[in-house]
Design an enzyme around this catalytic site. Structure first.
Site, short mmCIF file in Angstrom:
data_model
loop_
_atom_site.label_atom_id
_atom_site.label_comp_id
_atom_site.label_asym_id
_atom_site.label_seq_id
_atom_site.Cartn_x
_atom_site.Cartn_y
_atom_site.Cartn_z
N ARG A 162 0.87 -1.20 0.11
CA ARG A 162 0.13 -0.07 -0.15
C ARG A 162 1.01 1.53 -0.07
O ARG A 162 0.41 2.29 0.60
CB ARG A 162 -1.02 0.01 1.25
CG ARG A 162 -1.89 -1.27 1.10
CD ARG A 162 -2.89 -0.95 0.01
NE ARG A 162 -4.18 -2.12 0.07
CZ ARG A 162 -3.88 -3.18 -0.66
NH1 ARG A 162 -2.88 -3.51 -1.30
NH2 ARG A 162 -4.86 -4.08 -0.43
N SER A 232 -11.25 -1.28 2.44
CA SER A 232 -10.45 -1.28 3.72
C SER A 232 -10.07 -0.09 4.01
O SER A 232 -9.46 0.66 3.42
CB SER A 232 -8.86 -2.02 3.59
OG SER A 232 -9.15 -3.48 3.02
N GLU A 328 -5.74 3.43 5.66
CA GLU A 328 -5.42 3.35 4.06
C GLU A 328 -5.82 4.54 3.47
O GLU A 328 -5.36 4.93 2.44
CB GLU A 328 -5.76 1.86 3.62
CG GLU A 328 -5.57 1.79 2.16
CD GLU A 328 -6.33 0.63 1.74
OE1 GLU A 328 -5.80 -0.33 1.89
OE2 GLU A 328 -6.83 0.62 0.55
P1 FAD Z 1 -8.93 8.25 -5.51
O1 FAD Z 1 -9.74 8.01 -4.45
O2 FAD Z 1 -9.85 9.18 -6.61
O3 FAD Z 1 -7.50 9.08 -5.50
C1 FAD Z 1 -6.72 8.68 -4.31
C2 FAD Z 1 -5.58 9.42 -3.98
O4 FAD Z 1 -4.75 9.25 -5.21
C3 FAD Z 1 -5.95 10.79 -3.74
O5 FAD Z 1 -5.00 11.14 -2.88
C4 FAD Z 1 -5.99 11.67 -4.97
O6 FAD Z 1 -5.40 12.80 -4.54
C5 FAD Z 1 -4.69 10.81 -5.53
N1 FAD Z 1 -4.64 10.78 -7.10
C6 FAD Z 1 -5.80 10.43 -7.85
N2 FAD Z 1 -5.66 10.43 -9.16
C7 FAD Z 1 -4.43 11.02 -9.24
C8 FAD Z 1 -3.61 11.04 -10.41
N3 FAD Z 1 -3.82 11.18 -11.70
N4 FAD Z 1 -2.01 11.69 -10.20
C9 FAD Z 1 -1.82 11.64 -9.09
N5 FAD Z 1 -2.49 11.40 -7.73
C10 FAD Z 1 -3.79 11.13 -7.99
N6 FAD Z 1 -7.62 -1.23 -3.05
C11 FAD Z 1 -6.61 -2.20 -3.12
O7 FAD Z 1 -5.65 -2.06 -3.17
N7 FAD Z 1 -7.20 -3.60 -2.96
C12 FAD Z 1 -8.57 -3.69 -3.08
O8 FAD Z 1 -8.84 -5.10 -3.10
C13 FAD Z 1 -9.29 -2.64 -2.86
N8 FAD Z 1 -10.88 -2.87 -2.78
C14 FAD Z 1 -11.69 -1.84 -2.58
C15 FAD Z 1 -13.11 -2.11 -2.60
C16 FAD Z 1 -13.74 -1.15 -2.60
C17 FAD Z 1 -15.24 -1.55 -2.44
C18 FAD Z 1 -13.37 -0.03 -2.47
C19 FAD Z 1 -14.50 1.30 -2.43
C20 FAD Z 1 -11.97 0.39 -2.45
C21 FAD Z 1 -11.07 -0.56 -2.66
N9 FAD Z 1 -9.81 -0.36 -2.73
C22 FAD Z 1 -8.86 -1.35 -2.95
C23 FAD Z 1 -9.25 0.95 -2.71
C24 FAD Z 1 -9.51 1.77 -4.11
O9 FAD Z 1 -10.15 0.92 -4.93
C25 FAD Z 1 -7.82 1.94 -4.59
O10 FAD Z 1 -7.13 2.63 -3.62
C26 FAD Z 1 -8.06 2.70 -5.77
O11 FAD Z 1 -6.80 2.71 -6.59
C27 FAD Z 1 -8.29 4.19 -5.84
O12 FAD Z 1 -8.71 4.81 -7.09
P2 FAD Z 1 -9.48 6.07 -7.15
O13 FAD Z 1 -9.09 6.36 -8.78
O14 FAD Z 1 -10.79 6.08 -6.71
O15 FAD Z 1 -8.65 7.06 -6.43
N1 EPU Z 2 -11.31 -11.51 8.96
C1 EPU Z 2 -12.01 -11.49 10.21
N2 EPU Z 2 -12.88 -10.96 10.37
C2 EPU Z 2 -13.50 -9.98 9.56
C3 EPU Z 2 -12.49 -9.60 8.31
C4 EPU Z 2 -11.28 -10.34 8.29
O1 EPU Z 2 -11.77 -12.84 10.92
O2 EPU Z 2 -14.44 -9.27 9.74
C5 EPU Z 2 -10.09 -12.29 8.94
C6 EPU Z 2 -10.41 -13.24 7.43
O3 EPU Z 2 -11.11 -14.55 7.96
C7 EPU Z 2 -8.83 -13.71 7.15
C8 EPU Z 2 -8.24 -12.38 7.47
O4 EPU Z 2 -8.96 -11.64 8.34
O5 EPU Z 2 -8.38 -14.67 7.81
C9 EPU Z 2 -8.02 -11.50 6.19
O6 EPU Z 2 -9.27 -10.93 5.55
P1 EPU Z 2 -9.33 -10.84 4.06
O7 EPU Z 2 -8.81 -11.98 3.37
O8 EPU Z 2 -10.65 -10.34 3.87
O9 EPU Z 2 -8.44 -9.91 3.55
P2 EPU Z 2 -8.19 -8.32 4.32
O10 EPU Z 2 -6.70 -8.29 4.93
O11 EPU Z 2 -9.17 -7.81 5.46
C10 EPU Z 2 -6.93 -7.48 2.20
C11 EPU Z 2 -6.76 -6.11 1.82
C12 EPU Z 2 -7.95 -5.88 0.60
C13 EPU Z 2 -7.96 -7.10 -0.27
C14 EPU Z 2 -8.05 -8.47 0.38
C15 EPU Z 2 -7.74 -9.52 -0.62
C16 EPU Z 2 -5.50 -4.43 3.01
C17 EPU Z 2 -5.61 -3.34 3.88
N3 EPU Z 2 -6.74 -4.90 2.44
O12 EPU Z 2 -7.98 -7.30 3.04
O13 EPU Z 2 -7.92 -4.73 -0.14
O14 EPU Z 2 -9.20 -7.10 -1.25
O15 EPU Z 2 -6.74 -8.36 1.41
O16 EPU Z 2 -6.60 -9.83 -0.94
O17 EPU Z 2 -4.66 -4.88 2.74
C18 EPU Z 2 -8.64 -2.33 0.12
O18 EPU Z 2 -7.37 -2.27 0.09
O19 EPU Z 2 -9.32 -1.45 0.26
C19 EPU Z 2 -8.99 -3.76 0.03
C20 EPU Z 2 -10.34 -4.13 0.04
#
Ligand code: FAD
Ligand code: EPU
Length: 345
Positions: A162, A232, A328
């Site tokens: 991250r 997250s 995050e």
């Molecule tokens: P924004 O939220 O619009 O911007 C994020 C930051 O980047 C801000 O500080 C902004 O100023 C800056 N920024 C935006 N565009 C630019 C640019 N072109 N140049 C420079 N800076 C810029 N993340 C994960 O890593 N893994 C996951 O599994 C994951 N799951 C998610 C699930 C859900 C339901 C949600 C809502 C979010 C999840 N995220 C996850 C977080 C998110 O999807 C990522 O961080 C994504 O890359 C953000 O993209 P955005 O375009 O919405 O950025």
């Molecule tokens: N867990 C619990 N209770 C909960 C949630 C999780 O016990 O309420 C346990 C799960 O059972 C598992 C562990 O925690 O053993 C990890 O959970 P999960 O697999 O759901 O993944 P996570 O660590 O919570 C991370 C990323 C996600 C990404 C998933 C899958 C971060 C901060 N989050 O979540 O990214 O999608 O792994 O790879 O690293 C995001 O960054 O926004 C995001 C959604």
């Protein structure tokens, strides 16, 4: 124009009712640079936005929100790989779908991550065993003050969990305008995480991984189109091996992910869950019932509700485990980004 016309509600997946002084949709690097320079001239702050899926607005933004919508995908072929050049404003999930439809596998584990492709390098998005750094070849950045463009190799980007150089040296005064991806023709499936381990490496297809990832995500994560959230809310904490061992002595089932440097990553969702916080509510904000790491806008939450909830979650986990979670999600105040830990401490 009325503030209604500058609503940031469509540009933040928490669905908070906040506004900006001005919103510019930039479809070219020139437009992006011009909008930034105009805000500088007016001595007002500017904020780059993709799809607002990793942002918490604390207040109305007292400046210009510049929404990156630079589009375009081109694919080139070399002997060993496909090389994609992707405009920063392309939606990430649609890109993943496009690659699978065109037999260019490698992104399937990162299906359904919201946001723009240009935002993906910033926190080195990752899910289900694959991170952007595994497929990134380069990132093109625009120097906003003079319109110059330069290319950073994946190595230059200093990707970590991250984390990247775009949260440090290249955080202010630069915009990501394109991302280069390299997808190896010799595809090797990554099926170590969660339900993916049920798939057979001998027969699995990229589409099956994509479908499985989409099914897992849909069962745990709220759809922002229905329930406001930013994924997250906190990062998974990385702590010293001794501290992890001490906690595990009391909690043998605690998930632990040893890191290459000897430290240990814990699952923040598990820690929050052990504090019995699933469903816990402050005002209109709540801890998600199916994934405790996700804070949701349950019922017309305000920014203050989400901040108060995040504070409470951090305190409870800190008091129980002596592990202090860090957001995050990026916190944006009236004049620009604020230190998220400082806001919820
Ligand atoms: P924004 O939220 O619009 O911007 C994020 C930051 O980047 C801000 O500080 C902004 O100023 C800056 N920024 C935006 N565009 C630019 C640019 N072109 N140049 C420079 N800076 C810029 N993340 C994960 O890593 N893994 C996951 O599994 C994951 N799951 C998610 C699930 C859900 C339901 C949600 C809502 C979010 C999840 N995220 C996850 C977080 C998110 O999807 C990522 O961080 C994504 O890359 C953000 O993209 P955005 O375009 O919405 O950025
Ligand atoms: N867990 C619990 N209770 C909960 C949630 C999780 O016990 O309420 C346990 C799960 O059972 C598992 C562990 O925690 O053993 C990890 O959970 P999960 O697999 O759901 O993944 P996570 O660590 O919570 C991370 C990323 C996600 C990404 C998933 C899958 C971060 C901060 N989050 O979540 O990214 O999608 O792994 O790879 O690293 C995001 O960054 O926004 C995001 C959604």
């Amino acid at each position: 124009m009325s503030s209604q016309q500058h609503s940031l509600q469509p540009f933040n997946t928490f669905n908070l009712d906040v506004s900006a002084q001005n919103i510019v949709i930039a479809t070219t690097a020139e437009a992006l640079s011009a909008a930034w320079q105009e805000s500088q001239r007016q001595q007002r702050p500017a904020l780059l936005i993709g799809e607002g899926s990793n942002i918490l607005f604390l207040k109305d933004f007292n400046g210009t929100a510049i929404v990156n919508r630079i589009k375009g995908i081109t694919v080139k072929e070399s002997a060993e790989a496909w090389h994609l050049h992707v405009g920063a404003g392309e939606n990430w999930h649609q890109l993943v779908q496009y690659t699978l439809e065109n037999a260019l596998p490698g992104l399937e584990n990162m299906a359904m991550i919201p946001g723009c492709t240009g935002s993906a390098p910033i926190q080195n998005i990752g899910a289900y065993g694959v991170e952007l750094k595994n497929v990134c070849e380069y990132v093109d950045i625009l120097h906003l003050s003079d319109g110059q463009v330069s290319r950073l190799s994946a190595q230059d980007c200093q990707f970590g969990y991250r984390d990247s150089i775009f949260k440090h040296q290249y955080q202010c005064g630069y915009a990501i305008i394109a991302v280069g991806l390299i997808l190896q023709k010799q595809w090797s499936p990554v099926i170590t995480y969660g339900d993916l381990s049920r798939l057979s490496s001998a027969t699995v297809t990229p589409q099956q991984i994509f479908d499985s990832v989409c099914a897992m995500r849909s069962s745990k994560l709220p759809n922002p189109a229905e329930t406001g959230n930013a994924g997250s809310f906190f990062k998974n904490p990385v702590i010293a091996a001794e501290q992890a061992a001490a906690i595990a002595a009391d909690w043998p089932d605690m998930p632990r992910y040893p890191q290459a440097d000897g430290s240990v990553k814990l699952a923040a969702g598990w820690l929050i869950d052990r504090c019995d916080l699933k469903g816990y509510t402050v005002g209109g904000a709540a801890v998600h019932q199916h994934q405790a790491l996700v804070l949701i806008n349950k019922d017309r939450a305000t920014s203050d509700d989400i901040v108060a909830l995040a504070h409470e979650v951090r305190q409870r986990v800190g008091q129980k485990f002596n592990v202090w979670l860090e957001p995050e999600v990026r916190f944006i105040g009236a004049e620009g980004e604020q230190d998220a830990v400082g806001v919820i401490a």
